[in-house]
Design a protein around this motif. Structure first.
Motif, PDB file in Angstrom:
ATOM      1  N   ASP A   1      22.760  44.195  76.116  1.00 29.80           N
ATOM      2  CA  ASP A   1      21.779  45.538  76.287  1.00 29.80           C
ATOM      3  C   ASP A   1      20.561  45.536  75.292  1.00 29.80           C
ATOM      4  O   ASP A   1      20.632  45.646  74.047  1.00 29.80           O
ATOM      5  CB  ASP A   1      22.468  46.734  75.714  1.00 29.80           C
ATOM      6  N   LEU A   2      19.433  44.675  75.783  1.00 33.09           N
ATOM      7  CA  LEU A   2      18.193  44.308  74.940  1.00 33.09           C
ATOM      8  C   LEU A   2      17.708  45.427  74.298  1.00 33.09           C
ATOM      9  O   LEU A   2      17.470  45.733  73.102  1.00 33.09           O
ATOM     10  CB  LEU A   2      17.260  43.790  75.801  1.00 33.09           C
ATOM     11  N   GLU A   3      17.500  46.724  75.084  1.00 30.42           N
ATOM     12  CA  GLU A   3      16.739  47.914  74.549  1.00 30.42           C
ATOM     13  C   GLU A   3      17.821  48.543  73.625  1.00 30.42           C
ATOM     14  O   GLU A   3      17.091  48.977  72.358  1.00 30.42           O
ATOM     15  CB  GLU A   3      16.617  48.867  75.736  1.00 30.42           C
ATOM     16  N   ARG A   4      19.124  48.445  73.675  1.00 29.63           N
ATOM     17  CA  ARG A   4      19.855  49.033  72.502  1.00 29.63           C
ATOM     18  C   ARG A   4      19.675  48.249  71.182  1.00 29.63           C
ATOM     19  O   ARG A   4      19.492  48.852  70.170  1.00 29.63           O
ATOM     20  CB  ARG A   4      21.320  49.262  73.063  1.00 29.63           C
TER      21      ARG A   4
ATOM     22  N   LEU B   1      17.169  46.293  70.433  1.00 30.83           N
ATOM     23  CA  LEU B   1      15.913  46.539  69.886  1.00 30.83           C
ATOM     24  C   LEU B   1      15.678  47.844  69.287  1.00 30.83           C
ATOM     25  O   LEU B   1      14.933  47.683  68.089  1.00 30.83           O
ATOM     26  CB  LEU B   1      14.630  46.526  70.782  1.00 30.83           C
ATOM     27  N   ARG B   2      16.443  49.010  69.569  1.00 32.32           N
ATOM     28  CA  ARG B   2      16.538  50.147  68.731  1.00 32.32           C
ATOM     29  C   ARG B   2      17.030  49.804  67.500  1.00 32.32           C
ATOM     30  O   ARG B   2      16.827  50.367  66.287  1.00 32.32           O
ATOM     31  CB  ARG B   2      16.952  51.321  69.814  1.00 32.32           C
TER      32      ARG B   2
ATOM     33  N   CYS C   1      14.727  47.294  65.333  1.00 29.43           N
ATOM     34  CA  CYS C   1      13.626  47.991  64.790  1.00 29.43           C
ATOM     35  C   CYS C   1      13.707  49.266  64.098  1.00 29.43           C
ATOM     36  O   CYS C   1      13.153  49.326  63.186  1.00 29.43           O
ATOM     37  CB  CYS C   1      12.577  48.135  66.118  1.00 29.43           C
ATOM     38  N   ASP C   2      14.390  50.199  64.979  1.00 25.83           N
ATOM     39  CA  ASP C   2      14.620  51.682  64.397  1.00 25.83           C
ATOM     40  C   ASP C   2      15.270  51.906  63.187  1.00 25.83           C
ATOM     41  O   ASP C   2      14.877  52.518  62.390  1.00 25.83           O
ATOM     42  CB  ASP C   2      14.630  52.534  65.466  1.00 25.83           C
TER      43      ASP C   2
ATOM     44  N   ARG D   1       7.335  38.301  72.509  1.00 27.60           N
ATOM     45  CA  ARG D   1       7.967  38.457  73.442  1.00 27.60           C
ATOM     46  C   ARG D   1       7.746  37.362  74.695  1.00 27.60           C
ATOM     47  O   ARG D   1       6.712  36.949  74.834  1.00 27.60           O
ATOM     48  CB  ARG D   1       7.571  39.506  74.331  1.00 27.60           C
TER      49      ARG D   1
ATOM     50  N   ASP E   1       9.080  37.231  78.131  1.00 26.58           N
ATOM     51  CA  ASP E   1      10.135  37.835  79.123  1.00 26.58           C
ATOM     52  C   ASP E   1      10.371  36.989  80.318  1.00 26.58           C
ATOM     53  O   ASP E   1      11.334  37.010  80.789  1.00 26.58           O
ATOM     54  CB  ASP E   1       9.494  39.119  79.626  1.00 26.58           C
TER      55      ASP E   1
END
Length: 135
Positions: free
Chosen positions: A16-19, A21-22, A25-26, A35, A37
């Motif tokens: 889960d790339l977005e998870r 990244l959060r 990063c966050d 990137r 892609d």
């Protein structure tokens, strides 16, 4: 003898790339440095080092086998920054110790593009030996 200066980067295979990244990063304060892609690669700046995130369904991620979990690898490889980087001396040392080395290639790392060689440890983990950036 090979002299390790520090860890250049780690490559994590992710589902889960977005998870991820959060989280990186966050939560941990990394920033997206680069990137690619088209091949499935996001490189995060982590201080002087990089953390590469490779989605398992992308071009790079598919080469690592099953997704992270009980039967699959999460760590694709880690990279050690070598100084000095003398390809002949490194290959001679590895050969004396029964370690097969891959082809020399120019690859991107925490300091930019530079020479690198892939090897495997005795349990099959990928290790990249990386030299200084090329001007």
């Amino acid at each position: 003898m090979i002299q390790i200066r520090d860890i250049d980067h780690l490559v994590l295979r992710v589902t889960d790339l977005e998870r991820m990244l959060r989280f990186y990063c966050d939560v941990l304060g990394c920033t997206i440095e680069r990137r690619k892609d088209s091949i499935g690669l996001v490189q995060l700046r982590a201080g002087h080092s990089l953390i590469d995130l490779v989605p398992v369904d992308g071009q790079l991620g598919k080469s690592g086998g099953a997704p992270p979990g009980k039967e699959g690898r999460n760590l694709d490889h880690f990279c050690l920054r070598i100084e000095p980087f003398d390809e002949t001396a490194i290959r001679r040392h590895l050969d004396r110790n029964g370690v097969q080395a891959g082809k020399l290639a120019t690859r991107y790392g925490a300091e930019g593009e530079g020479p690198s060689i892939y090897i495997s440890d005795p349990e099959g983990n990928g290790v990249e030996l990386k030299g200084p950036p090329v001007d």
